[in-house]
Design a protein around this motif. Structure first.
Motif, PDB file in Angstrom:
ATOM      1  N   UNK A  35       6.995 -29.236   7.659  1.00 31.30           N
ATOM      2  CA  UNK A  35       5.760 -29.189   8.501  1.00 31.30           C
ATOM      3  C   UNK A  35       4.582 -30.097   8.130  1.00 31.30           C
ATOM      4  N   UNK A  36       4.926 -30.766   6.985  1.00 31.60           N
ATOM      5  CA  UNK A  36       3.654 -31.342   6.539  1.00 31.60           C
ATOM      6  C   UNK A  36       2.342 -30.800   6.036  1.00 31.60           C
ATOM      7  N   UNK A  37       2.459 -29.509   5.981  1.00 28.64           N
ATOM      8  CA  UNK A  37       1.332 -28.827   5.570  1.00 28.64           C
ATOM      9  C   UNK A  37       1.415 -28.417   4.249  1.00 28.64           C
ATOM     10  N   UNK A  38       0.081 -27.940   3.538  1.00 27.73           N
ATOM     11  CA  UNK A  38       0.337 -27.599   2.377  1.00 27.73           C
ATOM     12  C   UNK A  38       0.298 -25.949   1.947  1.00 27.73           C
ATOM     13  N   UNK A  39       0.784 -25.508   1.081  1.00 25.91           N
ATOM     14  CA  UNK A  39       0.375 -24.280   0.705  1.00 25.91           C
ATOM     15  C   UNK A  39       0.302 -23.934  -0.868  1.00 25.91           C
TER      16      UNK A  39
ATOM     17  N   UNK B 259       9.745 -20.320   0.211  1.00 25.25           N
ATOM     18  CA  UNK B 259       9.759 -20.425   1.679  1.00 25.25           C
ATOM     19  C   UNK B 259       8.232 -20.917   1.923  1.00 25.25           C
ATOM     20  N   UNK B 260       8.035 -21.666   2.963  1.00 23.62           N
ATOM     21  CA  UNK B 260       6.815 -22.054   3.409  1.00 23.62           C
ATOM     22  C   UNK B 260       5.944 -21.137   4.061  1.00 23.62           C
ATOM     23  N   UNK B 261       4.810 -20.860   3.782  1.00 22.23           N
ATOM     24  CA  UNK B 261       3.962 -19.760   4.524  1.00 22.23           C
ATOM     25  C   UNK B 261       3.453 -20.284   5.405  1.00 22.23           C
ATOM     26  N   UNK B 262       3.574 -21.429   6.121  1.00 23.75           N
ATOM     27  CA  UNK B 262       3.086 -22.014   7.490  1.00 23.75           C
ATOM     28  C   UNK B 262       4.266 -21.771   8.381  1.00 23.75           C
ATOM     29  N   UNK B 263       5.177 -22.536   8.028  1.00 22.43           N
ATOM     30  CA  UNK B 263       6.299 -22.782   9.097  1.00 22.43           C
ATOM     31  C   UNK B 263       7.633 -21.783   8.727  1.00 22.43           C
ATOM     32  N   UNK B 264       7.350 -21.228   7.517  1.00 21.37           N
ATOM     33  CA  UNK B 264       8.491 -20.277   7.171  1.00 21.37           C
ATOM     34  C   UNK B 264       9.795 -20.782   6.971  1.00 21.37           C
ATOM     35  N   UNK B 265       9.819 -22.243   6.610  1.00 16.27           N
ATOM     36  CA  UNK B 265      11.015 -22.946   6.328  1.00 16.27           C
ATOM     37  C   UNK B 265      11.510 -22.411   4.980  1.00 16.27           C
TER      38      UNK B 265
ATOM     39  N   UNK C  86      -0.429 -11.771  -7.261  1.00 17.33           N
ATOM     40  CA  UNK C  86      -1.165 -10.819  -6.903  1.00 17.33           C
ATOM     41  C   UNK C  86      -2.666 -11.576  -6.346  1.00 17.33           C
ATOM     42  N   UNK C  87      -2.558 -12.740  -6.100  1.00 17.11           N
ATOM     43  CA  UNK C  87      -3.671 -13.386  -5.713  1.00 17.11           C
ATOM     44  C   UNK C  87      -3.462 -14.022  -4.334  1.00 17.11           C
ATOM     45  N   UNK C  88      -4.321 -13.422  -3.288  1.00 14.01           N
ATOM     46  CA  UNK C  88      -3.957 -13.921  -1.945  1.00 14.01           C
ATOM     47  C   UNK C  88      -5.128 -14.904  -1.478  1.00 14.01           C
ATOM     48  N   UNK C  89      -4.613 -15.687  -0.568  1.00 12.40           N
ATOM     49  CA  UNK C  89      -5.535 -16.725  -0.181  1.00 12.40           C
ATOM     50  C   UNK C  89      -6.730 -16.240   0.481  1.00 12.40           C
ATOM     51  N   UNK C  90      -7.931 -16.780   0.303  1.00  6.76           N
ATOM     52  CA  UNK C  90      -9.058 -16.399   0.748  1.00  6.76           C
ATOM     53  C   UNK C  90      -9.665 -14.815   0.514  1.00  6.76           C
ATOM     54  N   UNK C  91      -8.933 -14.206  -0.445  1.00  8.16           N
ATOM     55  CA  UNK C  91      -9.429 -13.087  -0.805  1.00  8.16           C
ATOM     56  C   UNK C  91      -9.943 -12.897  -2.416  1.00  8.16           C
ATOM     57  N   UNK C  92     -10.971 -12.580  -2.645  1.00  9.97           N
ATOM     58  CA  UNK C  92     -11.738 -12.670  -3.858  1.00  9.97           C
ATOM     59  C   UNK C  92     -11.029 -11.603  -5.061  1.00  9.97           C
ATOM     60  N   UNK C  93     -10.239 -10.459  -4.580  1.00 14.16           N
ATOM     61  CA  UNK C  93      -9.934  -9.712  -5.297  1.00 14.16           C
ATOM     62  C   UNK C  93      -8.308  -9.579  -5.404  1.00 14.16           C
TER      63      UNK C  93
ATOM     64  N   UNK D   8       8.301 -10.074   5.570  1.00 12.52           N
ATOM     65  CA  UNK D   8       7.059  -9.147   6.184  1.00 12.52           C
ATOM     66  C   UNK D   8       6.036  -9.224   5.529  1.00 12.52           C
ATOM     67  N   UNK D   9       4.939  -8.621   5.844  1.00  9.43           N
ATOM     68  CA  UNK D   9       3.575  -8.850   4.961  1.00  9.43           C
ATOM     69  C   UNK D   9       3.742  -7.561   4.087  1.00  9.43           C
ATOM     70  N   UNK D  10       2.898  -7.568   3.096  1.00 11.90           N
ATOM     71  CA  UNK D  10       2.758  -6.290   1.977  1.00 11.90           C
ATOM     72  C   UNK D  10       1.391  -6.113   1.752  1.00 11.90           C
ATOM     73  N   UNK D  11       0.949  -4.860   1.776  1.00  9.41           N
ATOM     74  CA  UNK D  11      -0.328  -4.316   1.395  1.00  9.41           C
ATOM     75  C   UNK D  11      -1.194  -4.588   2.415  1.00  9.41           C
ATOM     76  N   UNK D  12      -1.508  -5.843   2.544  1.00 11.93           N
ATOM     77  CA  UNK D  12      -2.478  -6.299   3.803  1.00 11.93           C
ATOM     78  C   UNK D  12      -2.004  -7.671   4.295  1.00 11.93           C
TER      79      UNK D  12
END
Ligand code: ZN
Length: 227
Positions: A78-82, A34-40, A88-95, A223-227
């Motif tokens: 949507x032409x965007x990238x993911x 699934x795309x994390x931007x447009x949810x396609x 267990x590695x989330x975007x922009x989170x260093x932990x 849905x989101x998970x943890x944070x």
């Protein structure tokens, strides 16, 4: 070995899918579902290069920075990238999520305020401000987190009634309720993480493995998970 020993190893060292490539952990790239931007979820993705990034994880219960490969994908809807790679590695989170779990648990289970709750072993992982941000985000999605964790445990040990297993030992520490005027969300969060941490002992799976499966459940439901 204090608090961190029950968290064991991060997903990268536990799941057996990763290998070192040019000094960073890699796995066989998997096309996103699934795309994390447009949810396609049509699955129209083109591989769009890859890169490495740093993340702090736990190895033998010790905070360890590692480099991981991320695969970038172009969504044709949507032409965007993911990007994807280790779950267990989330975007922009260093932990990694296990470190976040350990930070949240130290606060929820400990008796100290947010400024004193980060254990020495996790000193390098987050400042109190970062922890406060994680906590805010975690409380906002606590019901979704709880639901996903329950699903994984029920599926694993059906038809064992999990609620019965956890009947004892699921009362949050008194200090937690004292720290909040309205502690409903903090308690739900405490309970979900407690289930995860008790559950892994019964299931002999590490918290990071259980968490990865729960995250997958949440993703399937968008849905989101943890944070
Ligand atoms: Zn898209």
């Amino acid at each position: 070995m204090g608090l961190l020993s029950s968290f064991r190893d991060g997903f990268i060292s536990t799941c057996g899918k990763y290998f070192l490539h040019q000094g960073a952990y890699a796995s066989v790239p998997e096309r996103p579902s699934m795309c994390d931007k447009c949810h396609s979820d049509f699955g129209c993705f083109h591989a769009h290069g890859r890169y490495t990034r740093w993340v702090k994880t736990l190895k033998g219960a010790v905070l360890t920075p590692v480099r991981v490969w991320r695969q970038r994908w172009l969504c044709l809807c949507c032409g965007r990238t993911m990007s994807n790679g280790t779950p267990d590695v989330l975007p922009y989170i260093p932990n990694c999520t296990l470190v976040i779990l350990a930070l949240l648990w130290s606060y929820l289970e400990g008796e100290k305020g947010i400024y004193k709750s980060i254990p020495q072993e996790l000193d390098e992982a987050a400042t109190p401000r970062t922890l406060a941000r994680y906590l805010k985000r975690a409380k906002a999605v606590c019901l979704e987190t709880q639901q996903a964790i329950r699903e994984v445990l029920i599926e694993t040990r059906e038809p064992r009634p999990w609620d019965e297993c956890f009947h004892q030992g699921l009362s949050p520490p008194e200090s937690l309720t004292k720290r909040y005027r309205n502690s409903t969300k903090a308690i739900t969060l405490w309970r979900s993480l407690a289930i995860l941490l008790i559950g892994y002992k019964t299931l002999s799976a590490t918290p990071s493995l259980l968490m990865a499966r729960a995250r997958q459940k949440a993703e399937q439901r968008k849905t989101r998970f943890l944070i």
